[in-house]
Design a protein around this motif. Structure first.
Motif, PDB file in Angstrom:
ATOM      1  N   ASP A  43       0.830  -1.199   0.000  1.00 32.20           N
ATOM      2  CA  ASP A  43       0.000   0.000   0.000  1.00 32.20           C
ATOM      3  C   ASP A  43       0.868   1.255   0.000  1.00 32.20           C
TER       4      ASP A  43
ATOM      5  N   ASP B 172      -3.537   1.027   8.109  1.00 34.08           N
ATOM      6  CA  ASP B 172      -4.947   1.005   7.710  1.00 34.08           C
ATOM      7  C   ASP B 172      -5.328   2.256   6.922  1.00 34.08           C
TER       8      ASP B 172
ATOM      9  N   GLU C 287      -7.347   1.790  -1.546  1.00 35.70           N
ATOM     10  CA  GLU C 287      -8.596   1.147  -1.948  1.00 35.70           C
ATOM     11  C   GLU C 287      -9.538   2.143  -2.619  1.00 35.70           C
ATOM     12  N   HIS C 288      -9.637   3.327  -2.046  1.00 33.07           N
ATOM     13  CA  HIS C 288     -10.526   4.351  -2.616  1.00 33.07           C
ATOM     14  C   HIS C 288     -10.056   4.784  -4.006  1.00 33.07           C
TER      15      HIS C 288
ATOM     16  N   ALA D 189      -6.721   2.241   3.097  1.00 30.41           N
ATOM     17  CA  ALA D 189      -7.968   2.926   2.743  1.00 30.41           C
ATOM     18  C   ALA D 189      -7.747   3.906   1.593  1.00 30.41           C
TER      19      ALA D 189
END
Length: 166
Positions: free
Chosen positions: A39, A123, A130-131, A127
């Motif tokens: 990420d 996290d 992912e968005h 996020a």
């Protein structure tokens, strides 16, 4: 008028081809490659790419294609070359779709990803990714298809123009 049409059509083919290649390469290589990373790697890389791309090498063909295609359409219209005109107009319409998707979807997603400091928490990074990733990737495919269609129509218009003026 023929010189205006020929030169602007050639420049339109060149610019639309560069944009089609860029967006398509993102669809089949860059995004899948970044997708294999963490990420943090993904978010950092996209932030850096989105900063780096704002330069003359990108902005000249990106915005110049609109001008070149509009001039080619004007020249074909004034020169009475209607078979060429319809292909140029199709190219221009597809390019406008690509331009609108870029300005209306991809750039706002880029801006949202770039807002603030890079999240430290795992996290928050997940996020942010992912968005961004699925939406940006899907809309990039749309603009890649529109840019490729624009390039194909402009290239065919140039072929038709060459046949008509030979």
């Amino acid at each position: 008028m023929k010189a205006l049409t020929g030169v602007s059509l050639f420049l339109g083919v060149l610019a639309t081809g560069l944009m089609a290649g860029l967006f398509t390469a993102f669809a089949y290589a860059v995004m899948p490659g970044l997708g294999r990373g963490s990420d943090r790697t993904f978010v950092e890389a996209m932030r850096n790419i989105n900063k780096a791309i704002l330069n003359g090498w990108f902005l000249t063909p990106f915005s110049g294609a609109l001008l070149a295609l509009a001039l080619a359409a004007f020249g074909a219209w004034r020169g009475g070359e209607h078979p060429v005109l319809w292909w140029v107009l199709a190219s221009l319409a597809l390019y406008v779709v690509m331009f609108a998707v870029t300005a209306g979807v991809n750039v706002p997603l880029n801006d949202r990803l770039a807002d603030g400091e890079l999240p430290a928490a795992a996290d928050a990074l997940a996020a942010a990714r992912e968005h961004f990733e699925s939406s940006w990737g899907a809309w990039n495919v749309v603009r890649a298809l529109a840019a490729t269609g624009s390039f194909a129509c402009a290239a065919w218009a140039l072929v038709r123009y060459g046949r008509a003026t030979a």
